[in-house]
Motif scaffolding. Sequence first.
Motif, PDB file in Angstrom:
ATOM      1  N   CYS A 171      34.276  13.586  17.710  1.00 36.20           N
ATOM      2  CA  CYS A 171      35.445  14.039  17.496  1.00 36.20           C
ATOM      3  C   CYS A 171      35.186  15.479  17.334  1.00 36.20           C
ATOM      4  O   CYS A 171      36.209  16.320  18.194  1.00 36.20           O
ATOM      5  CB  CYS A 171      36.230  12.758  16.335  1.00 36.20           C
ATOM      6  N   GLU A 172      34.630  16.008  16.552  1.00 35.67           N
ATOM      7  CA  GLU A 172      34.629  17.021  15.959  1.00 35.67           C
ATOM      8  C   GLU A 172      34.218  18.343  17.552  1.00 35.67           C
ATOM      9  O   GLU A 172      35.413  19.341  17.664  1.00 35.67           O
ATOM     10  CB  GLU A 172      33.163  17.548  14.857  1.00 35.67           C
ATOM     11  N   GLY A 210      36.466  21.788  21.539  1.00 35.67           N
ATOM     12  CA  GLY A 210      36.953  22.016  22.768  1.00 35.67           C
ATOM     13  C   GLY A 210      38.376  22.636  23.405  1.00 35.67           C
ATOM     14  O   GLY A 210      39.387  23.442  24.031  1.00 35.67           O
ATOM     15  N   ALA A 211      39.181  20.725  22.345  1.00 40.37           N
ATOM     16  CA  ALA A 211      40.258  21.356  22.715  1.00 40.37           C
ATOM     17  C   ALA A 211      41.596  23.294  22.285  1.00 40.37           C
ATOM     18  O   ALA A 211      41.535  23.278  23.289  1.00 40.37           O
ATOM     19  CB  ALA A 211      41.266  20.058  22.030  1.00 40.37           C
ATOM     20  N   LYS A 212      40.192  23.599  21.051  1.00 37.95           N
ATOM     21  CA  LYS A 212      40.860  24.629  20.541  1.00 37.95           C
ATOM     22  C   LYS A 212      40.491  25.403  21.604  1.00 37.95           C
ATOM     23  O   LYS A 212      41.260  26.659  21.182  1.00 37.95           O
ATOM     24  CB  LYS A 212      40.072  24.799  18.593  1.00 37.95           C
ATOM     25  N   GLY A 213      39.604  25.570  22.287  1.00 39.92           N
ATOM     26  CA  GLY A 213      39.158  26.854  23.342  1.00 39.92           C
ATOM     27  C   GLY A 213      37.911  26.637  23.327  1.00 39.92           C
ATOM     28  O   GLY A 213      37.706  28.420  22.948  1.00 39.92           O
ATOM     29  N   ASN A 214      37.051  26.251  21.731  1.00 40.94           N
ATOM     30  CA  ASN A 214      35.880  27.209  20.795  1.00 40.94           C
ATOM     31  C   ASN A 214      34.690  26.122  22.030  1.00 40.94           C
ATOM     32  O   ASN A 214      35.066  25.156  22.673  1.00 40.94           O
ATOM     33  CB  ASN A 214      35.794  26.580  19.492  1.00 40.94           C
ATOM     34  N   GLU A 215      33.279  26.495  21.419  1.00 40.19           N
ATOM     35  CA  GLU A 215      32.587  25.856  22.090  1.00 40.19           C
ATOM     36  C   GLU A 215      32.680  24.423  22.061  1.00 40.19           C
ATOM     37  O   GLU A 215      32.198  24.129  20.699  1.00 40.19           O
ATOM     38  CB  GLU A 215      31.127  26.616  21.761  1.00 40.19           C
ATOM     39  N   ASP A 216      32.247  24.221  23.070  1.00 41.86           N
ATOM     40  CA  ASP A 216      31.864  22.313  22.989  1.00 41.86           C
ATOM     41  C   ASP A 216      30.248  21.813  24.010  1.00 41.86           C
ATOM     42  O   ASP A 216      30.395  23.033  24.810  1.00 41.86           O
ATOM     43  CB  ASP A 216      33.134  21.811  23.054  1.00 41.86           C
ATOM     44  N   ILE A 217      30.878  20.489  24.225  1.00 40.85           N
ATOM     45  CA  ILE A 217      29.865  20.274  25.180  1.00 40.85           C
ATOM     46  C   ILE A 217      29.383  20.801  26.330  1.00 40.85           C
ATOM     47  O   ILE A 217      28.415  21.072  26.635  1.00 40.85           O
ATOM     48  CB  ILE A 217      29.142  18.689  24.960  1.00 40.85           C
ATOM     49  N   TRP A 218      30.546  20.888  26.544  1.00 40.47           N
ATOM     50  CA  TRP A 218      30.664  21.557  28.160  1.00 40.47           C
ATOM     51  C   TRP A 218      30.539  22.557  27.995  1.00 40.47           C
ATOM     52  O   TRP A 218      29.984  23.430  29.113  1.00 40.47           O
ATOM     53  CB  TRP A 218      32.232  20.832  28.740  1.00 40.47           C
ATOM     54  N   CYS A 258      29.048  24.199  26.309  1.00 39.79           N
ATOM     55  CA  CYS A 258      27.105  24.726  25.915  1.00 39.79           C
ATOM     56  C   CYS A 258      26.524  24.457  27.463  1.00 39.79           C
ATOM     57  O   CYS A 258      25.315  25.502  27.714  1.00 39.79           O
ATOM     58  CB  CYS A 258      26.769  23.655  24.560  1.00 39.79           C
ATOM     59  N   ALA A 259      26.545  23.273  28.118  1.00 40.14           N
ATOM     60  CA  ALA A 259      26.039  22.397  28.890  1.00 40.14           C
ATOM     61  C   ALA A 259      26.187  23.664  30.271  1.00 40.14           C
ATOM     62  O   ALA A 259      25.204  23.965  31.149  1.00 40.14           O
ATOM     63  CB  ALA A 259      27.152  21.697  30.108  1.00 40.14           C
ATOM     64  N   GLU A 260      27.296  24.561  30.620  1.00 38.61           N
ATOM     65  CA  GLU A 260      27.500  25.793  31.173  1.00 38.61           C
ATOM     66  C   GLU A 260      26.987  26.662  31.142  1.00 38.61           C
ATOM     67  O   GLU A 260      26.330  27.641  31.843  1.00 38.61           O
ATOM     68  CB  GLU A 260      29.180  26.627  31.638  1.00 38.61           C
ATOM     69  N   GLU A 261      26.640  26.788  29.429  1.00 40.88           N
ATOM     70  CA  GLU A 261      25.119  28.089  29.958  1.00 40.88           C
ATOM     71  C   GLU A 261      24.263  27.477  29.960  1.00 40.88           C
ATOM     72  O   GLU A 261      23.437  28.744  30.226  1.00 40.88           O
ATOM     73  CB  GLU A 261      25.588  28.566  28.112  1.00 40.88           C
ATOM     74  N   ILE A 262      24.028  26.753  29.695  1.00 41.43           N
ATOM     75  CA  ILE A 262      22.465  25.938  30.082  1.00 41.43           C
ATOM     76  C   ILE A 262      22.141  26.074  31.765  1.00 41.43           C
ATOM     77  O   ILE A 262      21.281  26.548  32.140  1.00 41.43           O
ATOM     78  CB  ILE A 262      22.191  24.210  29.997  1.00 41.43           C
ATOM     79  N   SER A 263      23.428  25.859  32.563  1.00 41.30           N
ATOM     80  CA  SER A 263      23.224  25.557  33.901  1.00 41.30           C
ATOM     81  C   SER A 263      23.287  27.025  34.007  1.00 41.30           C
ATOM     82  O   SER A 263      22.538  27.920  34.893  1.00 41.30           O
ATOM     83  CB  SER A 263      25.042  24.683  34.064  1.00 41.30           C
ATOM     84  N   ARG A 264      23.675  28.214  33.192  1.00 43.09           N
ATOM     85  CA  ARG A 264      23.731  29.707  33.804  1.00 43.09           C
ATOM     86  C   ARG A 264      22.441  29.595  33.762  1.00 43.09           C
ATOM     87  O   ARG A 264      21.498  30.609  34.586  1.00 43.09           O
ATOM     88  CB  ARG A 264      24.567  30.139  32.881  1.00 43.09           C
ATOM     89  N   ALA A 265      21.853  29.195  32.858  1.00 48.82           N
ATOM     90  CA  ALA A 265      20.205  30.094  32.475  1.00 48.82           C
ATOM     91  C   ALA A 265      19.256  29.321  33.330  1.00 48.82           C
ATOM     92  O   ALA A 265      18.570  30.087  33.829  1.00 48.82           O
ATOM     93  CB  ALA A 265      19.111  29.240  31.109  1.00 48.82           C
TER      94      ALA A 265
END
Length: 816
Positions: free
Chosen positions: A237-238, A243-251, A253-260
């Motif tokens: 939930c947190e 993510g709704a606030k525009g902060n770092e969420d699992i999505w 984080c996944a994008e950063e891993i994908s970019r790496a």
Amino acid sequence: MAAISPIFPPELEREIFEVAVHSNKNKRFVNFMLVARRVHDWIASDIYCIASQLPQNSFPPRKWGALTTSVEYFGPFVKHLIIGGPSWDHDSLAEFFEACHTVADLALWTHIPIRELRPVLERLSLKRLSANLTGLDFEDLTNSIFASITHLDITRFDRGPHIGWPQWRAFTHLTFLTHLAINEPMDDSDEIIQNLLRGCQRLRILLIIEVRDPWDLKDVPFGDPRLVFMKIQRYVCEDWVEGAKGNEDIWRCAEEISRAKHYGFSIDPGADIPREPIGDLYLRALKCLRGQESLHDAISVSEIFPNGPPPNTLHIVVCDSEILAMGPLLSFHKKLHENVGTRFGSLIPNYSPSDIIGSVAKVNEVFGGINPRIYLGRPSGAPAAIFNWALATLQHRLDHLEEVQVAPQDIGCAAKYLNVAIEFYDDERVRENAIKESIDVALGEEGSWNTQLNWADGIKPRCGWWHKGFLTTLLELKNTVGLAGNPILQAVIGYGKIISQTKYKEFRDFCNFPVVLIGVAENRIDIAIAVCLGDIHVTNLLTLDLTAGFLASDSIVRLARVFRALSSCRKDLALYYNQVAQKTIPRLSSLFPNPTLINPSVVIPGLTYKRFLSRVGQPTSGLVDLNAATALYIATMDGTDKEVVVKFTGRYNETAHRILAIAGLAPELHFCQPVIGGLYMVVMDRVDGKSLCELQANEIPIPSIVALHVHQALALLHAQDLVFGDLQLNNILYDASKDQTHIVDFDWPGKHKVSRYPATLNSDKPWHDDVLPYGIMDKAHDLWLLKRLDKHLLQDFCSFILPRACCRYDTTYYSN
């Protein structure tokens, strides 16, 4: 008493109140909402944007000061909604969704099957959905509920021996789906994952979340950057709320891993490297650098690399300011020279041009990959014309063939070529014999046909035209279009083989080896130009399909003009190579642009190029990859030591830049003109300062004056009906020494409701909902981006001006 009009622009007025709400941590926002109707709506749309209806986390509360918070009241303001728990039944959920009719981001975590809520959910325009999808069939998954979904988090889906790819195939029909998360193992997981990666055309992230049961995966493409495996690190939930606030969420984080993964990094964050024993720390450090382990504790570099770094490995250099001050440009030129030599030495693999062209795998190896050495439109690279005046002149002539004058003998040569080119031949040699005389006459000089170049890996180009040992024009031929490969590709490979030889090593500092490439196949002629800046940059200029019959006259005249342009370019290149042979060209200047203006009456200011700039505007110590939308350089203008930035870009709004430059809110603009090659050349002052991105990354407070400057800048542009379009933190610079803000990057600005965004707009960035690739630009989009700027920008300003602002409003509730 009559109401007093606001003294601020509406967008600034709104920003002040919203920042005031956040700076007071929601304690007094109810009082602010009572100031006026518009203020109430502004704050309500911000406060109620995110709603949580979970048993242990319910927001908003039922009562807030003087305001009631029934769903009928706050529902229209909700954009992000998380709802769940056993207390909800079908009717209460339906009633709640009816009130929250603007929700675009929904986390539906209830026991009610989503199929039963289908009628009410179809009325929403959902972009993001997190839900249990058990019980849904193909028709359910492809109906209007999922039509606009970009981010889909599947908390549960049907499992069993009868469930396989046919049930999952529905997700490949979601045309806007870019992010897909799966929270539990599936039967036939390998097949389903592979098919999702292949079938979802826009998919950027396939996130496999390991919550409980381990996944037994063997045949999935683990190297695919889109495929990401993660474990939930915090309460879900947190994570959703962040993510709704525009902060770092699992999505994110996944994008950063994908970019790496895309750039070849593979790091296990759980691995530690003990400092002891010191004996094999060197090897363990190397493993760390290759991403196999993580090195945590910093220790002396000399302990890890006692004999210095071995060849072909990462060099770690430690120096103080005194060393850095010792001739930085001399050091830069030395590194540049070494960098160029290294790149030339690895341009083309040890295959013959014909072997490469005849193999898809070899073509992909040479022209593809993450770090390609040849830019032929895939990826793009820089226009070759901006680096050489002779090539620019050819491009201009081919773009304006009606201006090329031809004589009767040119028409006769073109007619003869047309007559033989449209015939069918048994093989390439017969076609060559038929056209070679016409080609030699057309180019004004006999070419070197089928000459084996033993000094260039023994290659045998179809025909080359040379001047003082330098290649000016290269022709390759195929008998039939599409058979035995592309002649232009083969010409590029032959060109790379030639210029990478040691006989040209002494000229690499003085020359970018400009060349014209001609590809002939059947009745088709392809013309391209190329330069080598360490990497080869090729620009396709013209494809000419010759026809007889009704259009024969037009074909002959056009071909005659093309031949005349090619002949003139060959002579122009001969003049250029005369200078190269004498080494009269300034050393290393050929690595920097030498553009030709479209308007010959304008004069380019005298410039001495000094360094390359990265995409984010930072000086680099070597060559930069020119596979981007812009190219940036540091230079000095003749007669002054003042540094300027030289920029080449596909579009630029000179008017917008000058408006802000006059106001001191943008660097001084010295020059802005279109050049041959389809780009604008822009010269502006190089200003001190750091971007707001850098300040935030270094946790440096952003002064409140920045907010005022940004608002002033937008107000000036909007007053002239101009939209900035790309108001991102990296486009705002702050110079602490002068307490001055500069807006940079005027590639996008355009007329309100007239101009369009670039078709290459990155939809993954945060934009107003109406912002689309090639969409119409609107001032409202600027204001939306302005709101997204760090709220800290206005905190100090707000605390000073808010009491005065409030005194200038009619205090009657909902008065205006």
